[in-house]
Design an enzyme around this catalytic site. Structure first.
Site, PDB file in Angstrom:
ATOM      1  N   HIS A 212      99.579  63.607  56.128  1.00  0.00           N
ATOM      2  CA  HIS A 212      99.896  62.899  57.369  1.00  0.00           C
ATOM      3  C   HIS A 212     101.090  61.964  57.170  1.00  0.00           C
ATOM      4  CE1 HIS A 212      98.748  60.754  61.194  1.00  0.00           C
ATOM      5  NE2 HIS A 212      99.420  59.777  60.578  1.00  0.00           N
ATOM      6  N   GLU A 213     100.997  61.108  56.159  1.00  0.00           N
ATOM      7  CA  GLU A 213     102.069  60.131  55.934  1.00  0.00           C
ATOM      8  C   GLU A 213     103.374  60.817  55.532  1.00  0.00           C
ATOM      9  OE1 GLU A 213     101.784  57.202  56.936  1.00  0.00           O
ATOM     10  OE2 GLU A 213      99.615  57.200  57.221  1.00  0.00           O
TER      11      GLU A 213
ATOM     12  N   HIS B 272     105.415  61.706  58.525  1.00  0.00           N
ATOM     13  CA  HIS B 272     106.281  60.616  58.980  1.00  0.00           C
ATOM     14  C   HIS B 272     107.553  60.558  58.138  1.00  0.00           C
ATOM     15  CE1 HIS B 272     103.654  58.863  61.930  1.00  0.00           C
ATOM     16  NE2 HIS B 272     102.703  58.558  61.064  1.00  0.00           N
TER      17      HIS B 272
ATOM     18  N   HIS C  30     110.014  63.236  58.982  1.00  0.00           N
ATOM     19  CA  HIS C  30     110.634  62.912  60.275  1.00  0.00           C
ATOM     20  C   HIS C  30     111.802  61.949  60.042  1.00  0.00           C
ATOM     21  CE1 HIS C  30     109.798  61.728  64.775  1.00  0.00           C
ATOM     22  NE2 HIS C  30     110.953  62.344  64.620  1.00  0.00           N
TER      23      HIS C  30
END
Length: 701
Positions: free
Chosen positions: A484-485, A488, A491
């Site tokens: 998940h992290e 980020h 991105h």
């Protein structure tokens, strides 16, 4: 307004031997499965993140003064030059100058182990925030931007990204009350400054423990809590405790109302509403949702779009949620509890118990397959196949990192070269927050000399450090959080915009979570997991049946878990909507009855632990909407082949590359080839709970 805010060295190049078995890791895997190489103490201290001067806490004051001098020069440039693209570039430089101090300080104030650094960073955040508030109401500065936006000929000459960034800067002026007369502008500034104090007071209060006399609790459960003399200190819900009395006591004591914090929350919500009304919005929710994915053609009143989404989702989930709560009640009866009534302190414990009974999920059986090095290799392989991006481990210089356990990764594209840096602060240490999060330290932007300013981010996790004989082993939840992290982080790396004001994750909150949640789908797809999940001692792959059971178990009680998030999101919306003339606790009772299903417990105030009211005020729904979008992207684009390079390039081109320089729903439309309706978003979330998850299958077999 202004805040949105190479040398490759492998630490280990040889095979890593653990126990009597040999497992060969790549340099990236080896770096994370081994203890970190010590920094050469004789090297010159280069300062945190390689920033000269930040070798001591005093460096923050120097950095602030330098940023303030640059700010004065850039404001003068913006105000004196004729309107054009240079105006926007100057505004972005101004934003970048302030963000370089504020963003770095925002991380250091929570992540640095030295209190002196944390204090200096906290002061820097406050000081830069005050400067920003003054700039947001600088009439002359605003006029220089308005002259550009009012000049049709100049506006038509701008490229779409420059035009959008100009509009975003103007939006920041407007929500700060720049259009008001001098007296009202002064009031807006005063309200914003007051909000900074209220935000800090409330956020600090949400984490404070509650105390009770030791004699108030039965003797046989006192040892479960922190004892301080004649008092017992309770700093959490103890939701996973097998002792029902411990869970009940923790819930009632930790959530017992604090009168001063209740007053703080009242003042906070009143202040937000007053500010929103002052600058022309119906409520703070309407102000906060402008520019998000809730701004859709479905409904021009954005707050109503969110409530429609939450109410429709509640309706679609109602039967499934009731079924989940019945499963939990049956489990509670089976375990001979003192009471058969299902209470809020039971939700987490009994939903986990139901999953464990049905699928025999023991996290300790999975952990040996999920060494941190193996997981990092998995991410490396996935990004390489999907996006042509790989990690290269780099040894930090002296003073560059705040803990010797921090790893530094260079992110490199196969043809474009270096994209940026990720500092991996993954391991537990005293005084480090127990939270998983992504911090932007430096945003990417195209500089005047044509060079690109590489983005720099920190990923913070809370994992056990490796030992001499055993690497860090992750349970399935930790592995998903890592993916998940890293969503980020990628991105931030791939959102290579011209302007740093909209780089990477500097986009609408409900879009920013899409790339990270999408990575969770990859993390539970057997075809992906099979590439890296190997027993750290034997090298044996994780059995497919274990991945299938893990995926299937996630759907058990999934509706009730989702409904709890709906309740939080609805409460957040009502708190930030039109004033209700009720206490925040009375509103909580009403929302809990309508959107949750488990009873309110008298003399509790859960809202005082709702820390997301600060960072996600009126935007807590973002997690649900982002999950719906991510689910649709997964099903339509990656479910058939999670390694499809053409689809990976489309994902980068349509969703990652723009940061916040494009309307969020236009990015979604580009990826999905259509704009989803509220109904389709709801159906996507429900489908994840109902259907057999293809993420558990290997379609190639």
């Amino acid at each position: 307004m202004m805040l949105a805010c190479q040398r490759f060295v492998s630490v280990v190049r040889n095979s890593r031997t653990l126990s009597r078995h040999v497992t060969t890791w790549s340099p990236v895997g080896a770096a994370f499965n081994a203890q970190q190489t010590k920094v050469d103490l004789f090297q010159k201290n280069v300062g945190l993140f390689g920033v000269p001067g930040l070798s001591t806490p005093a460096g923050f004051e120097v950095a602030q003064q330098r940023a303030l001098r640059e700010t004065e020069q850039l404001v003068e440039t913006a105000c004196n030059n004729p309107p054009g693209a240079l105006t926007v570039e100057t505004f972005d430089q101004l934003s970048d100058s302030l963000c370089k101090v504020a963003d770095l300080a925002d991380f250091v104030k929570v992540g640095h182990p030295d209190p002196a650094f944390r204090d200096a960073a906290e002061k820097a955040c406050i000081n830069i925030g005050t400067v920003v508030e003054r700039l947001n109401t600088n009439v002359e500065l605003c006029r220089s931007l308005k002259n550009l936006l009012d000049n049709k000929e100049v506006l038509d000459s701008l490229d779409p990204d420059t035009r959008r960034v100009a509009e975003l800067f103007m939006f920041d002026f407007e929500i700060s009350g720049i259009h008001l007369d001098e007296s009202k502008r002064g009031k807006a500034v005063s309200l914003n400054v007051n909000l900074l104090d209220l935000n800090n007071e409330f956020l600090n209060g949400t984490h404070l423990p509650n105390r009770i006399e030791k004699t108030a609790l039965p003797e046989h459960i006192r040892h479960c809590f922190s004892i301080d003399g004649n008092s017992i200190q309770i700093g959490g819900l103890h939701a996973d405790s097998p002792d029902e009395l411990v869970r009940e006591a923790a819930y009632k004591i930790f959530l017992f109302p604090n009168s001063s914090l209740l007053l703080c929350l009242d003042d906070l919500l009143t202040c937000r509403n007053e500010l929103a009304k002052l600058v022309g919005y119906e409520s703070f929710a309407h102000r906060a949702l402008n520019g998000t994915m809730a701004k859709t053609p479905v409904c021009f009143c954005f707050a109503e779009t969110v409530m429609k989404f939450l109410e429709l989702l509640t309706d679609k989930l109602s039967d499934r949620t009731a079924k989940d709560f019945n499963l939990m009640r049956d489990m509670k009866m089976k375990m001979n509890s003192r009471s058969t009534e299902l209470m809020p302190w039971d939700h987490s414990y009994f939903s986990s118990a139901v999953r464990a009974e049905r699928y025999k999920i023991d996290p300790s059986l999975y952990s040996p397959y999920f060494s941190l090095g193996a997981c990092m290799e998995g991410l490396n392989m996935l990004f390489s196949q999907l996006l042509g991006v790989s990690f290269q481990n780099e040894q930090p210089m002296a003073g560059e990192v705040w803990s010797e356990e921090v790893r530094k990764l260079a992110v490199v594209h196969e043809t474009e070269g270096l994209l940026g840096y990720i500092y991996c602060d993954f391991f537990r240490r005293p005084d480090k927050p127990h939270q998983d999060c992504h911090f932007t330290i430096q945003g990417g932007r195209l500089k005047k000399d044509g060079e690109y300013q590489h983005p720099v981010v920190v990923l913070m996790l809370s994992l056990p450090p490796p030992t001499r004989s055993t690497p860090t082993l992750l349970n399935p939840g930790m592995m998903e959080n890592l993916f998940h992290e890293m969503g980020h982080a990628m991105h931030s790396m791939l959102g290579r915009t011209r302007y740093q004001h909209v780089t990477g994750t500097r986009c609408s909150t409900d879009f920013a979570e899409v790339p990270s949640i999408l990575m969770e789908f990859f993390a539970t797809d057997y075809r992906v997991v099979n590439q890296f999940a190997r027993h750290y001692q034997t090298g044996q792959p994780l059995p497919k049946s274990m991945v299938s059971r893990l995926c299937e178990s996630k759907r058990i009680c999934g509706a009730a878990d989702t409904q709890l998030q709906v309740f939080y999101a609805a409460l957040d919306q009502v708190y930030h909507g039109k004033p209700q003339n009720q206490s925040t606790t009375d509103i909580l009772k009403k929302m809990q009855e309508k959107f949750y299903g488990l009873p309110y417990v008298p003399n509790t105030a859960w809202q005082l632990r709702f820390s997301h009211l600060i960072g996600y005020g009126a935007k807590y729904y973002s997690y649900l909407m982002s999950r719906a979008i991510a689910s649709m992207v997964w099903r339509q684009c990656f479910q058939k082949d999670p390694f499809n390079r053409d689809m990976g390039e489309r994902y980068r081109r349509e969703m990652l590359a723009h940061g916040g320089s494009k309307e969020p729903m236009l990015m979604v439309q580009g990826m999905l080839q259509s704009s989803p309706t509220v109904e389709e978003l709801v159906d996507a979330l429900v489908a994840d709970l109902d259907t057999d998850s293809v993420t558990c299958r290997d379609d190639s077999l």
